[in-house]
Design a protein around this motif. Structure first.
Motif, PDB file in Angstrom:
ATOM      1  N   VAL A   1       0.835  -1.198   0.000  1.00 14.33           N
ATOM      2  CA  VAL A   1       0.000   0.000   0.000  1.00 14.33           C
ATOM      3  C   VAL A   1       0.868   1.245   0.000  1.00 14.33           C
ATOM      4  CG1 VAL A   1      -1.657   1.300   1.368  1.00 14.33           C
ATOM      5  CG2 VAL A   1      -1.940  -1.140   1.091  1.00 14.33           C
ATOM      6  N   LYS A   2       1.950   1.165   0.832  1.00 13.20           N
ATOM      7  CA  LYS A   2       2.813   2.347   0.919  1.00 13.20           C
ATOM      8  C   LYS A   2       3.460   2.632  -0.426  1.00 13.20           C
ATOM      9  CE  LYS A   2       2.176   3.982   4.721  1.00 13.20           C
ATOM     10  NZ  LYS A   2       1.838   2.886   5.557  1.00 13.20           N
ATOM     11  N   LEU A   3       3.971   1.551  -1.064  1.00 17.61           N
ATOM     12  CA  LEU A   3       4.626   1.758  -2.351  1.00 17.61           C
ATOM     13  C   LEU A   3       3.644   2.273  -3.379  1.00 17.61           C
ATOM     14  CD1 LEU A   3       6.802  -1.452  -2.340  1.00 17.61           C
ATOM     15  CD2 LEU A   3       7.565   0.880  -2.029  1.00 17.61           C
ATOM     16  N   GLN A   4       2.416   1.749  -3.281  1.00 20.99           N
ATOM     17  CA  GLN A   4       1.347   2.228  -4.161  1.00 20.99           C
ATOM     18  C   GLN A   4       1.144   3.726  -3.991  1.00 20.99           C
ATOM     19  OE1 GLN A   4      -2.105  -0.126  -3.327  1.00 20.99           O
ATOM     20  NE2 GLN A   4      -2.759  -0.070  -5.432  1.00 20.99           N
ATOM     21  N   GLU A   5       1.108   4.109  -2.690  1.00 21.74           N
ATOM     22  CA  GLU A   5       0.883   5.517  -2.365  1.00 21.74           C
ATOM     23  C   GLU A   5       1.945   6.402  -3.024  1.00 21.74           C
ATOM     24  OE1 GLU A   5       0.705   7.851   1.718  1.00 21.74           O
ATOM     25  OE2 GLU A   5       0.010   5.800   1.870  1.00 21.74           O
ATOM     26  N   ILE A   6       3.211   5.939  -2.877  1.00 21.27           N
ATOM     27  CA  ILE A   6       4.303   6.739  -3.422  1.00 21.27           C
ATOM     28  C   ILE A   6       4.156   6.842  -4.935  1.00 21.27           C
ATOM     29  CG2 ILE A   6       6.777   6.903  -3.744  1.00 21.27           C
ATOM     30  CD1 ILE A   6       7.047   5.207  -1.219  1.00 21.27           C
ATOM     31  N   ALA A   7       3.881   5.664  -5.546  1.00 25.02           N
ATOM     32  CA  ALA A   7       3.770   5.653  -7.007  1.00 25.02           C
ATOM     33  C   ALA A   7       2.627   6.549  -7.445  1.00 25.02           C
ATOM     34  CB  ALA A   7       3.561   4.229  -7.493  1.00 25.02           C
ATOM     35  N   LEU A   8       1.490   6.459  -6.733  1.00 25.17           N
ATOM     36  CA  LEU A   8       0.326   7.283  -7.032  1.00 25.17           C
ATOM     37  C   LEU A   8       0.701   8.762  -7.009  1.00 25.17           C
ATOM     38  CD1 LEU A   8      -2.861   5.962  -5.242  1.00 25.17           C
ATOM     39  CD2 LEU A   8      -2.812   7.192  -7.394  1.00 25.17           C
ATOM     40  N   ALA A   9       1.363   9.114  -5.917  1.00 32.03           N
ATOM     41  CA  ALA A   9       1.701  10.523  -5.736  1.00 32.03           C
ATOM     42  C   ALA A   9       2.594  11.007  -6.874  1.00 32.03           C
ATOM     43  CB  ALA A   9       2.394  10.720  -4.395  1.00 32.03           C
ATOM     44  N   LYS A  10       3.572  10.205  -7.208  1.00 30.20           N
ATOM     45  CA  LYS A  10       4.507  10.632  -8.252  1.00 30.20           C
ATOM     46  C   LYS A  10       3.807  10.708  -9.584  1.00 30.20           C
ATOM     47  CE  LYS A  10       7.854   7.786  -7.557  1.00 30.20           C
ATOM     48  NZ  LYS A  10       9.107   7.091  -7.720  1.00 30.20           N
TER      49      LYS A  10
ATOM     50  N   GLU B   1       6.318  17.460   5.202  1.00 31.27           N
ATOM     51  CA  GLU B   1       5.866  16.565   6.261  1.00 31.27           C
ATOM     52  C   GLU B   1       5.579  15.177   5.716  1.00 31.27           C
ATOM     53  OE1 GLU B   1       3.758  20.448   7.507  1.00 31.27           O
ATOM     54  OE2 GLU B   1       4.517  19.558   5.666  1.00 31.27           O
ATOM     55  N   GLU B   2       4.926  15.175   4.544  1.00 31.19           N
ATOM     56  CA  GLU B   2       4.607  13.867   3.970  1.00 31.19           C
ATOM     57  C   GLU B   2       5.867  13.104   3.677  1.00 31.19           C
ATOM     58  OE1 GLU B   2       1.110  15.524   1.267  1.00 31.19           O
ATOM     59  OE2 GLU B   2       1.488  13.393   1.008  1.00 31.19           O
ATOM     60  N   LYS B   3       6.865  13.791   3.110  1.00 31.14           N
ATOM     61  CA  LYS B   3       8.110  13.088   2.787  1.00 31.14           C
ATOM     62  C   LYS B   3       8.745  12.535   4.033  1.00 31.14           C
ATOM     63  CE  LYS B   3       9.348  16.056  -1.049  1.00 31.14           C
ATOM     64  NZ  LYS B   3      10.195  17.181  -1.370  1.00 31.14           N
ATOM     65  N   GLN B   4       8.741  13.364   5.123  1.00 30.53           N
ATOM     66  CA  GLN B   4       9.343  12.894   6.362  1.00 30.53           C
ATOM     67  C   GLN B   4       8.585  11.693   6.902  1.00 30.53           C
ATOM     68  OE1 GLN B   4       9.523  16.198   9.001  1.00 30.53           O
ATOM     69  NE2 GLN B   4      11.527  16.849   8.257  1.00 30.53           N
ATOM     70  N   ARG B   5       7.254  11.820   6.808  1.00 25.90           N
ATOM     71  CA  ARG B   5       6.426  10.719   7.340  1.00 25.90           C
ATOM     72  C   ARG B   5       6.711   9.444   6.577  1.00 25.90           C
ATOM     73  NH1 ARG B   5       1.433   8.950   5.833  1.00 25.90           N
ATOM     74  NH2 ARG B   5       1.231  10.622   4.333  1.00 25.90           N
ATOM     75  N   LEU B   6       6.767   9.567   5.234  1.00 21.43           N
ATOM     76  CA  LEU B   6       7.012   8.387   4.415  1.00 21.43           C
ATOM     77  C   LEU B   6       8.368   7.777   4.737  1.00 21.43           C
ATOM     78  CD1 LEU B   6       5.628   9.605   1.013  1.00 21.43           C
ATOM     79  CD2 LEU B   6       4.761   7.745   2.350  1.00 21.43           C
TER      80      LEU B   6
ATOM     81  N   GLU C   1      18.018  -2.324   0.136  1.00 18.60           N
ATOM     82  CA  GLU C   1      18.725  -1.354  -0.703  1.00 18.60           C
ATOM     83  C   GLU C   1      17.755  -0.685  -1.651  1.00 18.60           C
ATOM     84  OE1 GLU C   1      22.917  -3.819  -0.763  1.00 18.60           O
ATOM     85  OE2 GLU C   1      21.789  -3.547  -2.608  1.00 18.60           O
ATOM     86  N   LYS C   2      16.812  -1.496  -2.148  1.00 18.31           N
ATOM     87  CA  LYS C   2      15.851  -0.920  -3.073  1.00 18.31           C
ATOM     88  C   LYS C   2      15.014   0.148  -2.382  1.00 18.31           C
ATOM     89  CE  LYS C   2      14.288  -4.251  -5.198  1.00 18.31           C
ATOM     90  NZ  LYS C   2      14.005  -5.410  -5.439  1.00 18.31           N
ATOM     91  N   GLU C   3      14.661  -0.131  -1.115  1.00 25.17           N
ATOM     92  CA  GLU C   3      13.829   0.834  -0.398  1.00 25.17           C
ATOM     93  C   GLU C   3      14.597   2.111  -0.124  1.00 25.17           C
ATOM     94  OE1 GLU C   3      11.166  -2.329   2.100  1.00 25.17           O
ATOM     95  OE2 GLU C   3      11.382  -0.287   2.784  1.00 25.17           O
ATOM     96  N   LYS C   4      15.895   1.943   0.197  1.00 27.63           N
ATOM     97  CA  LYS C   4      16.692   3.146   0.460  1.00 27.63           C
ATOM     98  C   LYS C   4      16.765   4.011  -0.785  1.00 27.63           C
ATOM     99  CE  LYS C   4      20.196   1.741   3.056  1.00 27.63           C
ATOM    100  NZ  LYS C   4      21.599   1.478   3.346  1.00 27.63           N
ATOM    101  N   GLU C   5      16.911   3.305  -1.908  1.00 29.80           N
ATOM    102  CA  GLU C   5      17.003   4.046  -3.172  1.00 29.80           C
ATOM    103  C   GLU C   5      15.688   4.723  -3.462  1.00 29.80           C
ATOM    104  OE1 GLU C   5      16.573   1.585  -6.574  1.00 29.80           O
ATOM    105  OE2 GLU C   5      15.504   3.344  -7.186  1.00 29.80           O
ATOM    106  N   LYS C   6      14.594   4.048  -3.111  1.00 29.30           N
ATOM    107  CA  LYS C   6      13.279   4.643  -3.281  1.00 29.30           C
ATOM    108  C   LYS C   6      13.149   5.903  -2.458  1.00 29.30           C
ATOM    109  CE  LYS C   6       9.521   2.507  -5.186  1.00 29.30           C
ATOM    110  NZ  LYS C   6       9.196   3.600  -5.965  1.00 29.30           N
ATOM    111  N   ALA C   7      13.736   5.836  -1.246  1.00 28.46           N
ATOM    112  CA  ALA C   7      13.628   6.989  -0.354  1.00 28.46           C
ATOM    113  C   ALA C   7      14.366   8.180  -0.940  1.00 28.46           C
ATOM    114  CB  ALA C   7      14.187   6.645   1.019  1.00 28.46           C
ATOM    115  N   SER C   8      15.520   7.902  -1.598  1.00 26.58           N
ATOM    116  CA  SER C   8      16.277   9.037  -2.121  1.00 26.58           C
ATOM    117  C   SER C   8      15.669   9.550  -3.407  1.00 26.58           C
ATOM    118  CB  SER C   8      17.734   8.649  -2.358  1.00 26.58           C
ATOM    119  OG  SER C   8      17.779   7.655  -3.362  1.00 26.58           O
ATOM    120  N   VAL C   9      14.969   8.695  -4.125  1.00 28.92           N
ATOM    121  CA  VAL C   9      14.421   9.154  -5.411  1.00 28.92           C
ATOM    122  C   VAL C   9      13.282  10.150  -5.222  1.00 28.92           C
ATOM    123  CG1 VAL C   9      13.038   8.369  -7.349  1.00 28.92           C
ATOM    124  CG2 VAL C   9      15.220   7.311  -6.904  1.00 28.92           C
TER     125      VAL C   9
END
Lengths: 549, 301
Positions: A20-29, A38-43, A64-72
């Motif tokens: 769901v979280k990854l979906q959320e990020i993808a949706l937002a982008k 705030e949203e970025k910090q929360r995520l 590692e993939k998640e970390k990269e997701k966080a930086s992207v």
């Protein structure tokens, strides 16, 4: 979207909330919605939480993939919906979902190669966008050393000296800045912008501020020739830290002249744009200067202006033309905001000086001295009382300038203030900065003078140019101040200095404050280049200025 | 031409004694603008400034000076880019009439805003004779509120007695007190309402002498001190204390012309600093003293 739905229906032992979280990020982008801070910090926090929860059942590749997701999502600006931008997250999402399905099958090396390819494509897509003033793909969003951000959720890092985590972050940031300035090809000779260490015991109320000693300037550890920091910046930093250049206007003008020199010597590297690269070049210089001596509000406003001008240079402008334009901008800034402003302020202030006045001034403010000299030239009959205080004894400089003009002066120390005030008809004070809630930040001792003057019903006039107005709000002198060298308080009389060994006494702290804030009830009038305004109208002027710009 | 302007001004005041002196001045300036024969816009502006100065010499109140300056700014605020001078003049005259219409309504607006602050059974203290305060009290009386009014005598011209007469005509119970009795009467009253000749940049007011005393007393007794003024009385002065008010406002026009040593004369106005004022009622709304500077910046910049 079908991919993720398919995954969920799969029923494999993936935790559904992660999807769901990854979906959320993808949706937002994909919708181009801007993730607020705030949203970025929360995520980010939630991702860290996920990482902790799944340390056992997921292997390193997933992390590692998640970390990269966080930086992207952090550096990307989803504001514009360019197709290139949409293409970048789409392959990320697709490849990530593919990887998730056959996670154990892929090896670490393959994943790393994939990630590199993705980052490259992202970088090129970003450079394709012709917006000015973008951060480079490698830099993370860092809290600027400038504490003049309008929305400050927490104190800026360089002020949190008693927090070891914040200090570590600052050291890393300095390293990063000078490394990015070096570029590839030069050998990394270690940290060139050293983190200056504190000196002596600090009084607990002020332990969040830096306290440096003048005997150990930050320029000692810099190699010669300095490869990262421009030599005139090194000189300027040394002049600041030793107190050779002091005073708000003097520091700003020196800074602007040094930046003119830097721009003159600057040459754009081959694949870079002047508007973006020059701003990045200036950041380590500014960090270095704030290590030498914390930036003043006027310097902060000047730096903001320069950065804005640089980022507004159109990309098709040739280098020489751009440099000339920038130098002209800086010259006009100095001329308008400082020189002409002081002329306008003198004009208004002279109306307030009548014959027979006894005027009290404190310390050495270049603006107040200018006003008094101009008034004397216009044949006004008045006399001046100069109030001075230790350890800077700046009043002596003011006294020297006024007496040279021929003005009748009296000199007292601040302890004699209540004795001398019944004679005074007006008090003229200079300011270091005017805060958005109407408080006046000025040399320590100013609020004392305003308080006693109010008690004696003597009008207090503050003279301040509009470029010193800042958006910060402060109601006390503790939150943000400057601590000067405590050894300055040691006085030698008859060959004996009693405080010489103050460091050996564990419970003794020497406090040498530089600034204090005066509430607006004690100030009767503020004279600016826009006219005479009451102290409570500072936010109106800030609003008018923002509308102009 | 010098005398016709002043004569017109005096005629306006005689014809309508209820009109504010600034409104009469602006009417005369508008008439002057209509009859002006200059060839260039710069010449026109110079003539207008001269005219304002001549009117100030006739009636040295702050309101005439501020009203005149605001009028000049208002009419020249439009783009005067027409090639034909008479077209420009028509635009200016049109704007002048608009300005005049707006300010003639301002007293009514102030009255409507302020009368709700007068509660039933209130005891009001006021100083000297102000037409705006009269309008406020008139509105309150029309609203069927019962209240009593104390008016100070306000020497040297006993303007307070004239105010008392006008109030009696409106069937409002009124009592005249000595200027020296303000401290004595302050404990009885609920609120103080005064008019203003000018509102300065700091949020303070310039009014008939004795207002400052009343403000200090009301602050000591914690009674609200309200000032009612129209927006054309906002002036770009910033006095620091009583001494700092320019001499041309302190004395009447004839005294300024005839007397040599002004120190022997008694001033007619004083300055009340903003710390003593609770609220200002203007046609721009109900303002705190610190908001006056905001409005002034909007008006003048």
């Amino acid at each position: 979207m079908a991919d993720s739905d398919g995954r969920q229906v799969d029923g494999v032992n993936h935790a559904t909330d992660k999807d769901v979280k990854l979906q959320e990020i993808a949706l937002a982008k994909n919708e181009g919605k801007e993730l607020t801070k705030e949203e970025k910090q929360r995520l980010r926090k939630e991702k860290k939480q996920h990482k902790k929860n799944k340390k056992d059942d997921k292997g390193p590749p997933e992390k590692e993939k998640e970390k990269e997701k966080a930086s992207v999502p952090a550096p990307s600006k989803p504001a514009t919906q360019s197709p290139a931008h949409k293409a970048a997250p789409a392959p990320v999402h697709a490849s990530e979902s593919a990887a998730a399905a056959e996670k154990p099958a892929k090896s670490k090396a393959e994943l790393r190669a994939e990630r590199r390819a993705r980052q490259d494509s992202e970088r090129t897509s970003k450079q394709g966008k012709k917006e000015g003033g973008q951060q480079s793909a490698s830099s993370k969003p860092k809290a600027t050393p400038n504490e003049l951000q309008p929305v400050v959720k927490r104190l800026p890092e360089h002020v949190q000296v008693d927090d070891p985590a914040a200090l570590k972050k600052l050291a890393k940031k300095l390293e990063r800045q000078q490394k990015s300035g070096q570029g590839c090809g030069l050998n990394k000779t270690g940290v060139e912008v050293p983190l200056r260490s504190d000196y002596g015991y600090k009084v607990s109320l002020f332990s969040h501020l830096h306290q440096y000693s003048r005997k150990s300037p930050p320029t000692l550890q810099i190699s010669i020739p300095a490869t990262v920091i421009h030599p005139s910046i090194v000189r300027l930093g040394l002049q600041y830290s030793q107190g050779i250049i002091a005073g708000s206007n003097a520091r700003s003008v020196a800074l602007l002249h040094t930046f003119k020199q830097v721009i003159q010597d600057y040459s754009t590297p081959p694949n870079e744009e002047l508007s973006r690269d020059l701003v990045n070049k200036l950041s380590p210089y500014i960090s270095f200067l704030s290590q030498c001596r914390p930036l003043s509000a006027s310097m902060g406003n000047a730096i903001k202006y320069i950065k804005k001008e640089i980022s507004n240079i159109p990309s098709q402008c040739k280098e020489e033309e751009a440099k000339g334009k920038l130098q002209a901008c800086i010259d006009s800034y100095i001329n308008e905001k400082i020189i002409l402003a002081s002329e306008a302020i003198s004009k208004y202030a002279i109306e307030k000086i009548s014959d027979g006045d006894v005027i009290l001034v404190y310390g050495c403010s270049s603006l107040v001295n200018h006003i008094l000299c101009k008034a004397f030239e216009k044949q006004r009959k008045f006399r001046v009382i100069v109030v001075d205080s230790r350890p800077r004894l700046e009043g002596r400089e003011a006294l020297r300038r006024l007496v040279k003009k021929g003005i009748r002066c009296t000199y007292v120390l601040i302890s004699a203030l209540s004795y001398i005030l019944p004679e005074v008809s007006k008090v003229f004070l200079g300011a270091h900065a005017l805060l958005a809630n109407g408080y006046v930040m000025s040399r320590v001792g100013t609020s004392q003078i305003a308080l006693v003057a109010k008690a004696y019903n003597v009008p207090v006039l503050v003279c301040c140019e509009t470029y010193k107005f800042c958006e910060r709000v402060q109601t006390d002198s503790f939150v943000s101040n400057e601590l000067d060298d405590p050894d300055d308080l040691i006085v030698t009389r008859n060959g004996k200095s009693h405080l010489e060994n103050w460091q050996t006494v564990k419970s003794l702290g020497l406090l040498n404050l530089v600034y204090d804030v005066t509430p607006p009830d004690f100030v009767d009038l503020v004279i600016t280049d826009l006219g005479m305004i009451p102290c409570t109208s500072v936010p109106v002027v800030l609003r008018v200025k923002n509308v102009d710009q | 031409k010098d005398n016709t302007l002043v004569e017109y001004f005096r005629a306006q005041i005689r014809g309508d004694p209820d009109v504010a002196s600034a409104v009469a001045a602006i009417r005369s300036l508008l008439e002057f603008l209509r009859r002006d024969q200059s060839e260039t816009i710069l010449g026109l502006r110079e003539n207008m400034t001269q005219a304002i100065r001549r009117l100030e010499e006739t009636d040295s109140s702050v309101a005439v000076s501020s009203g005149g300056e605001l009028f000049l700014r208002f009419i020249s605020l439009t783009s005067l880019e027409h090639p034909d001078l008479s077209q420009c003049k028509n635009v200016m005259i049109e704007r002048g009439e608009l300005f005049l219409k707006k300010i003639s309504l301002s007293r009514g607006k102030v009255g409507k805003l302020c009368h709700t602050f007068i509660k039933d059974g209130a005891k009001i203290l006021t100083h000297s004779s102000s037409r705006v305060v009269l309008k406020v009290l008139e509105n309150a009386a029309a609203d069927n509120k019962r209240f009593t009014v104390y008016v100070t005598e306000s020497q040297p011209d006993s303007a307070g007695k004239r105010m008392a007469q006008k109030l009696r005509k409106l069937n409002i119970p009124v009592m005249v007190v000595l200027d020296a009795a303000v401290g004595y009467i302050m404990e009885k009253v609920d609120l103080v309402i005064v008019g203003a000749e000018g509102v300065v940049e700091s949020g303070g007011v310039i009014n008939k002498i004795g207002t400052y005393q009343m403000a200090v007393c009301s602050k000591a007794h914690n009674k609200p001190f309200y000032v009612v003024a129209e927006s054309f009385k906002f002036v770009r002065l910033y006095p620091l204390n009583q001494q700092d008010v320019p001499d041309r406002f302190k004395y009447t026009a004839d005294i300024l012309k005839t007397v040599k040593d002004l120190n022997q004369e008694h001033p007619m106005i004083d300055y009340t600093p903003p710390s003593l004022i609770t609220l200002l009622f203007t046609d721009l709304g109900v303002l705190t003293p610190s908001a006056v500077s905001d409005e002034l910046i909007k008006l003048y910049l």
